[in-house]
Design a protein around this motif. Structure first.
Motif, mmCIF file in Angstrom:
data_model
loop_
_atom_site.group_PDB
_atom_site.id
_atom_site.type_symbol
_atom_site.label_atom_id
_atom_site.label_comp_id
_atom_site.label_asym_id
_atom_site.label_seq_id
_atom_site.Cartn_x
_atom_site.Cartn_y
_atom_site.Cartn_z
ATOM 1 N N TRP A 119 66.179 60.487 -21.013
ATOM 2 C CA TRP A 119 66.032 59.923 -19.671
ATOM 3 C C TRP A 119 66.007 58.393 -19.724
ATOM 4 N N GLY A 120 65.283 57.848 -20.708
ATOM 5 C CA GLY A 120 65.246 56.390 -20.834
ATOM 6 C C GLY A 120 66.621 55.798 -21.060
ATOM 7 N N GLY A 121 67.411 56.434 -21.941
ATOM 8 C CA GLY A 121 68.766 55.953 -22.170
ATOM 9 C C GLY A 121 69.647 56.098 -20.940
ATOM 10 N N ALA A 122 69.489 57.225 -20.210
ATOM 11 C CA ALA A 122 70.290 57.436 -19.003
ATOM 12 C C ALA A 122 69.954 56.406 -17.938
ATOM 13 N N ILE A 123 68.662 56.104 -17.767
ATOM 14 C CA ILE A 123 68.260 55.095 -16.779
ATOM 15 C C ILE A 123 68.838 53.731 -17.150
ATOM 16 N N ALA A 124 68.810 53.399 -18.444
ATOM 17 C CA ALA A 124 69.384 52.119 -18.876
ATOM 18 C C ALA A 124 70.875 52.053 -18.561
ATOM 19 N N VAL A 125 71.580 53.155 -18.813
ATOM 20 C CA VAL A 125 73.017 53.197 -18.509
ATOM 21 C C VAL A 125 73.245 53.050 -17.005
ATOM 22 N N MET A 126 72.420 53.717 -16.193
ATOM 23 C CA MET A 126 72.563 53.620 -14.741
ATOM 24 C C MET A 126 72.366 52.185 -14.257
ATOM 25 N N LEU A 127 71.338 51.532 -14.772
ATOM 26 C CA LEU A 127 71.071 50.160 -14.337
ATOM 27 C C LEU A 127 72.188 49.218 -14.771
ATOM 28 N N VAL A 128 72.731 49.433 -15.975
ATOM 29 C CA VAL A 128 73.853 48.614 -16.430
ATOM 30 C C VAL A 128 75.075 48.850 -15.550
ATOM 31 N N LEU A 129 75.327 50.109 -15.191
ATOM 32 C CA LEU A 129 76.454 50.407 -14.315
ATOM 33 C C LEU A 129 76.293 49.744 -12.955
ATOM 34 N N MET A 130 75.097 49.820 -12.394
ATOM 35 C CA MET A 130 74.882 49.222 -11.074
ATOM 36 C C MET A 130 74.973 47.702 -11.135
ATOM 37 N N LYS A 131 74.404 47.096 -12.165
ATOM 38 C CA LYS A 131 74.369 45.630 -12.242
ATOM 39 C C LYS A 131 75.687 45.067 -12.727
ATOM 40 N N GLY A 132 76.263 45.662 -13.759
ATOM 41 C CA GLY A 132 77.506 45.137 -14.295
ATOM 42 C C GLY A 132 77.276 43.863 -15.093
ATOM 43 N N GLY A 133 78.324 43.035 -15.152
ATOM 44 C CA GLY A 133 78.246 41.795 -15.914
ATOM 45 C C GLY A 133 78.540 41.968 -17.393
ATOM 46 N N VAL A 134 78.756 43.209 -17.844
ATOM 47 C CA VAL A 134 79.083 43.497 -19.241
ATOM 48 C C VAL A 134 80.237 44.499 -19.272
ATOM 49 N N PHE A 135 80.890 44.572 -20.437
ATOM 50 C CA PHE A 135 81.993 45.520 -20.638
ATOM 51 C C PHE A 135 83.082 45.379 -19.570
ATOM 52 N N GLY A 136 83.297 44.149 -19.122
ATOM 53 C CA GLY A 136 84.349 43.893 -18.156
ATOM 54 C C GLY A 136 84.019 44.270 -16.725
ATOM 55 N N MET A 137 82.819 44.721 -16.464
ATOM 56 C CA MET A 137 82.431 45.094 -15.094
ATOM 57 C C MET A 137 81.964 43.861 -14.327
ATOM 58 N N VAL A 138 82.321 43.825 -13.053
ATOM 59 C CA VAL A 138 81.923 42.716 -12.184
ATOM 60 C C VAL A 138 80.411 42.747 -11.982
ATOM 61 N N ASP A 139 79.787 41.581 -12.041
ATOM 62 C CA ASP A 139 78.348 41.495 -11.814
ATOM 63 C C ASP A 139 78.053 41.687 -10.327
ATOM 64 N N VAL A 140 77.160 42.633 -10.021
ATOM 65 C CA VAL A 140 76.769 42.917 -8.637
ATOM 66 C C VAL A 140 75.264 42.703 -8.528
ATOM 67 N N PRO A 141 74.807 41.680 -7.807
ATOM 68 C CA PRO A 141 73.359 41.444 -7.684
ATOM 69 C C PRO A 141 72.676 42.595 -6.952
ATOM 70 N N THR A 142 71.389 42.754 -7.202
ATOM 71 C CA THR A 142 70.650 43.870 -6.594
ATOM 72 C C THR A 142 70.594 43.757 -5.080
ATOM 73 N N ALA A 143 70.803 42.556 -4.550
ATOM 74 C CA ALA A 143 70.812 42.397 -3.092
ATOM 75 C C ALA A 143 71.947 43.184 -2.444
ATOM 76 N N LYS A 144 72.995 43.499 -3.232
ATOM 77 C CA LYS A 144 74.126 44.261 -2.698
ATOM 78 C C LYS A 144 74.048 45.750 -3.047
ATOM 79 N N TRP A 145 73.010 46.146 -3.768
ATOM 80 C CA TRP A 145 72.834 47.566 -4.029
ATOM 81 C C TRP A 145 72.344 48.240 -2.759
ATOM 82 N N GLY A 146 72.765 49.451 -2.542
ATOM 83 C CA GLY A 146 72.303 50.134 -1.341
ATOM 84 C C GLY A 146 72.726 51.586 -1.310
ATOM 85 N N GLY A 147 72.226 52.277 -0.284
ATOM 86 C CA GLY A 147 72.637 53.647 -0.052
ATOM 87 C C GLY A 147 71.923 54.661 -0.922
ATOM 88 N N LEU A 148 72.596 55.766 -1.150
ATOM 89 C CA LEU A 148 72.018 56.894 -1.876
ATOM 90 C C LEU A 148 71.639 56.564 -3.318
#
Length: 355
Positions: A119-148
């Protein structure tokens, strides 16, 4: 003595047809009331189903009936908020990961330290996916996170981090050490004496003022902290009820066998205490899932906040009712799923206890 043959039982008079249909007077009143409620809801069914607009644009919705075409048009905004549209595959993956982890955690056979690490590893992966900024993913600040995804992450993080803290608070409140017991009682009573909205405002507004000037905590992180403390206080009292139901015999027997305190708690005391309080634990989990909708007040863009923003589109004829019904249906599906799982878990515990 002359033997007397047994006489047949007296024939039961046939019950009136009304009694067969309705039972006693109270049941008859309830039945009539339910029938009346169904009749009163028929116009709602006309609005929601028969006269509803399922496809089309805003002009088609002005004719009357529910505008479900609006939900189809705004579903991405309600489910993902203002997250960049070209990056919304990332929150989709996060939702899938959460569901996969929940399914993997259903059976008590997998409840061990390995599952916690997973679970700890999965949560870390989820947060990295949402935030981005690594592995070529666009950085998305938490202010733009939303929804489900935000709703699910808030519920999972607050309950996941709140449960270990709740165990410590419950054990501390039953401790014989005055300092430990006093701290536990103060934390539990202080948090339970505050409304969640007040606690959210403290975390969102006052906490940055109390920290050093060079310390910064994201608003989403402060919100998670408030929800975690709130969940821990309520879960602690539920667990304390389960601990009290065991009595002192279990602990005394374990100590007599030379088992260390934490092994006794982890392998003997806590599993039995949890089995005794599955219904109130379920209730607390459901309440925490619904409480995530309050974070909208402090500016966190959860699913309810995303729905409100979507309903503000002036091009559509004020579809607030459809928006709230859609959001309520999602919340109901989550909470009902938790309830069904808890009943299944409780039946399994009863089967083991009778085996």
């Amino acid at each position: 003595m002359e033997h007397i043959a047994a006489r047949p039982a007296p024939a039961k008079p046939p019950a009136p047809i009304l009694r067969i249909l309705f039972g006693d007077a109270v049941s008859a009143l309830i039945t009539v009331g339910v029938i009346g409620l169904i009749v009163m809801m028929l116009p709602v069914l006309d609005w929601a189903v028969f006269d509803a607009v399922w496809q089309g644009d805003a002009e088609a919705c002005r004719a009357g009936g529910a505008c479900w075409a609006y939900i189809h048009d705004k579903a991405r905004l309600i489910l993902f908020g203002i997250y960049p549209p070209d990056q919304q595959w990332r929150p989709v993956v996060v939702i899938v990961l959460i569901l996969a982890m929940v399914v993997a955690s259903l059976s008590p056979r997998f409840w061990n330290a390995g599952l916690a690490l997973l679970w700890g590893g999965a949560i870390a992966v989820m947060l990295v996916l949402m935030k981005g900024g690594v592995f070529g993913m666009v950085d998305v600040p938490t202010a733009k996170w939303g929804g489900l995804p935000v709703t699910l992450l808030l519920a999972v993080l607050s309950l996941g981090m709140g449960f270990p803290l709740a165990v410590l608070l419950a054990l501390g409140r039953q401790s014989n050490l005055p300092v430990v017991k006093g701290i536990s009682v103060c934390v539990i009573e202080l948090v339970r004496g505050l409304p969640l909205i007040g606690l959210l405002f403290v975390a969102a507004i006052l906490l940055p003022l109390l920290l050093p000037s060079d310390w910064t905590i994201d608003k989403l992180g402060r919100t998670v902290a408030a929800l975690t403390i709130f969940a821990a206080a309520y879960l602690a009292e539920v667990l304390r009820g389960g601990l009290q139901g065991l009595g002192k015999g279990q602990a005394e027997a374990a100590q007599g066998l030379g088992i260390s305190y934490w092994k006794m708690v982890w392998h003997i005391i806590l599993p039995q205490a949890i089995q005794k309080v599955i219904p109130p634990l379920t209730n607390t989990a459901i309440v925490m899932v619904k409480n995530t909708s309050l974070v909208m007040i402090v500016g966190v863009f959860d699913m309810l906040g995303a729905g409100r923003a979507a309903a503000g589109d002036p091009a559509w004829p004020a579809p607030f009712t459809e928006t709230y019904l859609f959001v309520a249906a999602v919340y109901f599906a989550i909470c009902f799923g938790i309830s069904v799982y808890a009943r299944w878990l409780e039946r399994g515990v009863k089967r083991k206890s009778y085996a």
